[in-house]
Every structure is written in C-alpha cells, then in structure tokens.
Write a protein that holds these residues in place. Structure first.
Motif, PDB file in Angstrom:
ATOM      1  N   ASP A 274      -8.425   2.887  -7.780  1.00 33.63           N
ATOM      2  CA  ASP A 274      -7.535   3.659  -8.809  1.00 33.63           C
ATOM      3  C   ASP A 274      -6.614   3.757  -8.858  1.00 33.63           C
ATOM      4  N   THR A 275      -7.465   4.859  -7.397  1.00 32.02           N
ATOM      5  CA  THR A 275      -7.047   6.024  -6.716  1.00 32.02           C
ATOM      6  C   THR A 275      -5.611   5.495  -6.363  1.00 32.02           C
ATOM      7  N   LEU A 276      -5.673   4.228  -5.317  1.00 22.44           N
ATOM      8  CA  LEU A 276      -4.114   4.423  -4.595  1.00 22.44           C
ATOM      9  C   LEU A 276      -3.063   3.503  -5.689  1.00 22.44           C
ATOM     10  N   LEU A 277      -3.439   3.209  -6.389  1.00 17.77           N
ATOM     11  CA  LEU A 277      -2.642   2.978  -8.634  1.00 17.77           C
ATOM     12  C   LEU A 277      -1.882   4.476  -8.120  1.00 17.77           C
ATOM     13  N   HIS A 278      -2.557   5.137  -7.908  1.00 15.54           N
ATOM     14  CA  HIS A 278      -1.550   6.344  -8.479  1.00 15.54           C
ATOM     15  C   HIS A 278      -1.563   6.994  -7.529  1.00 15.54           C
ATOM     16  N   ASP A 279      -1.850   6.943  -6.296  1.00 12.32           N
ATOM     17  CA  ASP A 279      -1.010   7.430  -4.664  1.00 12.32           C
ATOM     18  C   ASP A 279       0.247   6.451  -4.173  1.00 12.32           C
ATOM     19  N   GLU A 280       1.674   6.651  -5.296  1.00 15.96           N
ATOM     20  CA  GLU A 280       2.531   6.595  -5.087  1.00 15.96           C
ATOM     21  C   GLU A 280       3.390   5.824  -3.334  1.00 15.96           C
ATOM     22  N   ALA A 281       3.020   7.223  -3.079  1.00 14.89           N
ATOM     23  CA  ALA A 281       3.766   6.947  -1.619  1.00 14.89           C
ATOM     24  C   ALA A 281       2.659   5.758  -1.336  1.00 14.89           C
ATOM     25  N   GLY A 282       1.666   5.615  -0.945  1.00 12.19           N
ATOM     26  CA  GLY A 282       0.527   4.897  -0.616  1.00 12.19           C
ATOM     27  C   GLY A 282       0.899   3.136  -1.291  1.00 12.19           C
ATOM     28  N   LEU A 283       0.805   3.207  -2.059  1.00  7.57           N
ATOM     29  CA  LEU A 283       1.700   2.121  -3.504  1.00  7.57           C
ATOM     30  C   LEU A 283       2.361   1.776  -2.460  1.00  7.57           C
ATOM     31  N   HIS A 284       3.137   2.388  -2.501  1.00 10.82           N
ATOM     32  CA  HIS A 284       4.707   1.338  -1.688  1.00 10.82           C
ATOM     33  C   HIS A 284       4.569   1.996  -0.006  1.00 10.82           C
ATOM     34  N   GLU A 285       3.768   1.938   0.118  1.00  9.77           N
ATOM     35  CA  GLU A 285       3.682   1.298   1.681  1.00  9.77           C
ATOM     36  C   GLU A 285       2.893   0.312   1.931  1.00  9.77           C
ATOM     37  N   MET A 286       1.776  -0.034   1.053  1.00  5.41           N
ATOM     38  CA  MET A 286       1.274  -1.201   1.028  1.00  5.41           C
ATOM     39  C   MET A 286       2.647  -2.485   0.465  1.00  5.41           C
ATOM     40  N   LEU A 287       3.097  -2.197  -0.263  1.00  5.32           N
ATOM     41  CA  LEU A 287       4.398  -3.617  -1.064  1.00  5.32           C
ATOM     42  C   LEU A 287       4.894  -3.280   0.142  1.00  5.32           C
ATOM     43  N   ALA A 288       5.137  -2.137   0.706  1.00  2.00           N
ATOM     44  CA  ALA A 288       6.357  -2.588   1.911  1.00  2.00           C
ATOM     45  C   ALA A 288       5.937  -3.881   2.875  1.00  2.00           C
ATOM     46  N   PHE A 289       4.413  -3.392   3.473  1.00  2.00           N
ATOM     47  CA  PHE A 289       3.526  -4.078   3.990  1.00  2.00           C
ATOM     48  C   PHE A 289       4.090  -5.850   3.974  1.00  2.00           C
ATOM     49  N   ALA A 290       3.162  -5.867   2.730  1.00  2.00           N
ATOM     50  CA  ALA A 290       3.224  -7.542   1.804  1.00  2.00           C
ATOM     51  C   ALA A 290       5.050  -7.706   1.878  1.00  2.00           C
ATOM     52  N   ALA A 291       6.067  -7.249   1.805  1.00  2.00           N
ATOM     53  CA  ALA A 291       7.390  -7.441   1.657  1.00  2.00           C
ATOM     54  C   ALA A 291       7.711  -8.051   2.964  1.00  2.00           C
ATOM     55  N   ALA A 292       7.254  -7.103   4.115  1.00  2.00           N
ATOM     56  CA  ALA A 292       7.289  -7.170   5.683  1.00  2.00           C
ATOM     57  C   ALA A 292       7.001  -8.847   5.659  1.00  2.00           C
ATOM     58  N   CYS A 293       6.207  -9.334   5.682  1.00  2.00           N
ATOM     59  CA  CYS A 293       5.062 -10.912   5.388  1.00  2.00           C
ATOM     60  C   CYS A 293       5.690 -11.352   5.251  1.00  2.00           C
ATOM     61  N   GLY A 294       6.042 -11.401   3.505  1.00  2.00           N
ATOM     62  CA  GLY A 294       7.029 -12.448   3.559  1.00  2.00           C
ATOM     63  C   GLY A 294       8.528 -12.880   3.676  1.00  2.00           C
ATOM     64  N   ALA A 295       8.823 -11.238   4.618  1.00  2.00           N
ATOM     65  CA  ALA A 295      10.678 -11.902   4.981  1.00  2.00           C
ATOM     66  C   ALA A 295      10.207 -11.927   6.021  1.00  2.00           C
ATOM     67  N   LEU A 296       9.116 -11.754   7.006  1.00  2.00           N
ATOM     68  CA  LEU A 296       9.321 -12.882   8.454  1.00  2.00           C
ATOM     69  C   LEU A 296       8.517 -14.305   8.335  1.00  2.00           C
ATOM     70  N   THR A 297       8.179 -14.129   7.364  1.00  2.00           N
ATOM     71  CA  THR A 297       7.461 -15.592   7.430  1.00  2.00           C
ATOM     72  C   THR A 297       8.637 -16.613   7.088  1.00  2.00           C
ATOM     73  N   VAL A 298       9.896 -15.785   6.205  1.00  2.00           N
ATOM     74  CA  VAL A 298      10.553 -17.380   5.680  1.00  2.00           C
ATOM     75  C   VAL A 298      11.967 -17.407   6.773  1.00  2.00           C
ATOM     76  N   THR A 299      12.071 -16.833   8.071  1.00  4.21           N
ATOM     77  CA  THR A 299      12.638 -17.203   9.554  1.00  4.21           C
ATOM     78  C   THR A 299      12.134 -17.631  10.148  1.00  4.21           C
ATOM     79  N   ARG A 300      10.827 -18.496   9.713  1.00  3.67           N
ATOM     80  CA  ARG A 300      10.122 -19.950  10.143  1.00  3.67           C
ATOM     81  C   ARG A 300       9.924 -21.189   9.199  1.00  3.67           C
ATOM     82  N   GLN A 301       9.882 -21.696   9.842  1.00  2.26           N
ATOM     83  CA  GLN A 301       9.308 -23.654   9.195  1.00  2.26           C
ATOM     84  C   GLN A 301       7.671 -23.850   8.908  1.00  2.26           C
ATOM     85  N   GLY A 302       7.239 -23.755   8.271  1.00  2.00           N
ATOM     86  CA  GLY A 302       7.025 -24.893   8.135  1.00  2.00           C
ATOM     87  C   GLY A 302       5.309 -23.781   6.957  1.00  2.00           C
ATOM     88  N   SER A 303       4.133 -23.248   6.777  1.00  2.00           N
ATOM     89  CA  SER A 303       3.401 -22.615   5.755  1.00  2.00           C
ATOM     90  C   SER A 303       2.618 -22.085   6.737  1.00  2.00           C
TER      91      SER A 303
END
Length: 326
Positions: A274-303
């Motif tokens: 709950d503390t993280l949810l109300h720390d917008e900078a921390g929340l955005h940093e976490m989501l940016a990390f997750a988005a980078a994981c997804g972005a890197l994955t689509v550049t490769r074939q497979g699961s």
C-alpha cells in the motif's frame, strides 16, 4: 533475497510455425516450452527472482520436456504434480508480419486440467510473497474452484495475489460466457493485469472499476502493446509510455511484463504494497521495469527462451529512457 513467487496453472507446448511451403502452409512447427503462468515463473527466475511453478504435468515426453525446461530456467518444481491420465496440452502459434500471434489449441483433455486442491503441497504457501494465476485455469469448473482455493490459501498465508486475465476464447467451451467464471477470481486478486481488449470486454458489463474495488483489488494495470499503459488504484490513475521496439514475436510479452512486475512486488517488505501504491515515482519505476521486460521479449522468438535477464533489462532501460519516469 526476495520471497518466492508461486505461479499456478498450465504449462504446455507452443509449436511455432517456421517457413512456408508451396501451398502457403507452414513448412514446420518448432516446439517451445510455454503456458502463461509457467512463462511468468520463468520470466521471474530469469530476472533473479525466486520462482516456483505449481501445476499438473503429464508423464508423456512433452511433460518431461516441460519439467526439464522449468528446472533449466531456474524455476522450482517442488509444487509440480504428474499424471498418466492425460497428455500435455499443445498450442500451434502462427505469427503475422508484425509478430502478432494467433493460437490453435489442443486442449481438453490435458494434464493441467486435472490438478485439484489436494495436489497443493503441504506448506506450499507458507513462504510465498506472491501467488499468480490466469484465466486459463478457469475453463473447467473443478479447476476454476481449485484456482480460487489456491488464491484463498495464499491470502490466508499473507501473500499478495496476482491475476492476469490472459483471455483465450478458443480454450473455453463453444458459446460459453467466461465472465461468471473470471469475475470471482478478479475480486480475489490484489493485483490485476489486463490488456486493452480485455479491459473493454469486461467494461461491457458496466462499472468495471467499481466492481473491482468492491473486491480485494488494489492495483489494476492495463497494457496496450507499444501504446502507453494505464494504471488504476482506488483513488487515482495514470499513464506511462512504453518502449518502442521492432516486434518479432509477441507470444510471451504479457507474461514477461507480469514476471517483471511480480519480481518487484516480491522484493517489497511485508505490508509495504500500500505504501508503494501511493508513491507514484516508485510505482512508475516498477511499471517501467515491467514494460521493459515485455518490450525485450517481443524482439525474440519463443516463450521461455525469449525472457530477458535483469542485466539485459537494466541495460535496455538505460538506453531507452522513454520507458522510465524522468
């Protein structure tokens, strides 16, 4: 070290089309280990997280291949059960010119549908930080109740519960409506991840957010491919741009995103969500990390094979600041 992430549900074989014959059909199909919750476990393990997979694998050669692939990826398999009563589920994956995938499933019957509450290992939830599921384990009534029972046991043990809708209509009985099965699970989850199409599908019933907030949900994340992702909590919402990459294969992008998100959640101190949810900078940093994981994955074939390491994600973020909060 972070406490474990326990991912529950199906592991299956993704056969990816390769080459095109004279008649326009694929020349061959190449097997890759896959299955949405298994992909998430592998994604988390590749990022350095402690990840385990719980589910039923067949005693056929494909089940052996999946078990070996999970172990080689660093995923714990103490919570895996085996059966000789059904074969491994198969999915044939075709990709268009933009890397967007379509599926043809051979399920049911399959081994993953046979997991029941009694197959959960004693003490399986005792040390878990996050328990993750998706709707693919809700296409069968008994397995759906097993999934919800796992969610309840995880919450009773103090774990966060994550739900990625990951809707695959072809897995559901013809002419069935998945909503009555998925809504009880959505309302048991602390964290819900949807894609934009799933958000729109659930919103057809009206009052989507109000209905989520009446349950346990405290964070909703909606991804939309390369377009900005949206996040919602009970008293606020926002957007974050996603990295722009050339997609080769989008099969496991959402699972990689979830794996990155859960790794960051598992690293939190107990009670710090709950503390993280109300720390917008921390929340955005976490989501940016997750988005980078997804972005890197689509550049490769497979699961399993496409999941990036933490070093690769950090390097990618350093050279792609669009995906991080400035």
């Amino acid at each position: 070290m972070s406490r474990p992430i326990l991912c529950f549900g199906e592991a299956l074989i993704d056969f990816h089309a390769e080459g095109t014959g004279d008649a326009g059909f694929p020349r061959a199909f190449v097997p890759f280990a896959g299955g949405a919750p298994a992909n998430v476990a592998v994604a988390a393990a590749r990022l350095g997280g402690a990840a385990r997979f719980a589910g039923m694998l067949s005693r056929d050669p494909f089940g052996d291949f999946l078990l070996d692939s999970l172990e080689r990826a660093g995923v714990g398999v103490a919570d895996v059960a085996r059966t000789g009563e059904a074969n491994t589920a198969l999915a044939f994956v075709s990709l268009d010119a933009r890397g967007e995938r379509s599926f043809n499933f051979y399920r049911p019957p399959s081994a993953d549908l046979l997991f029941r509450p009694g197959h959960f290992r004693a003490g399986a939830f005792d040390d878990v930080a996050v328990f993750h599921v998706c709707s693919n384990s809700m296409t069968d009534a008994e397995l759906a109740e097993t999934t919800r029972e796992g969610m309840r046991r995880a919450q009773a043990a103090g774990a966060l519960v994550s739900f990625d809708l990951n809707l695959r209509p072809a897995l559901w009985p013809r002419d069935s409506n998945p909503r009555p099965s998925v809504w009880p699970a959505l309302q048991l989850a602390d964290v819900v991840k949807l894609c934009a199409e799933e958000f729109a599908w659930l919103a057809e019933d009206g009052a989507l957010l109000n209905r989520l907030w009446r349950g346990r949900t405290r964070l909703l994340v909606v991804t939309d491919g390369p377009r900005p992702l949206r996040w919602f909590r009970r008293d606020a919402s926002g957007e974050l741009p996603c990295p722009q990459v050339e997609a080769v294969d989008t099969t496991a992008a959402g699972d990689a995103f979830v794996g990155g998100l859960l790794c960051r959640l598992a690293a939190l101190e107990p009670g710090a969500f709950d503390t993280l949810l109300h720390d917008e900078a921390g929340l955005h940093e976490m989501l940016a990390f997750a988005a980078a994981c997804g972005a890197l994955t689509v550049t490769r074939q497979g699961s399993f094979a496409a999941m990036p390491s933490a070093t690769e994600v950090d390097t990618f973020l350093a050279s792609n600041p669009q995906g991080s909060l400035e």
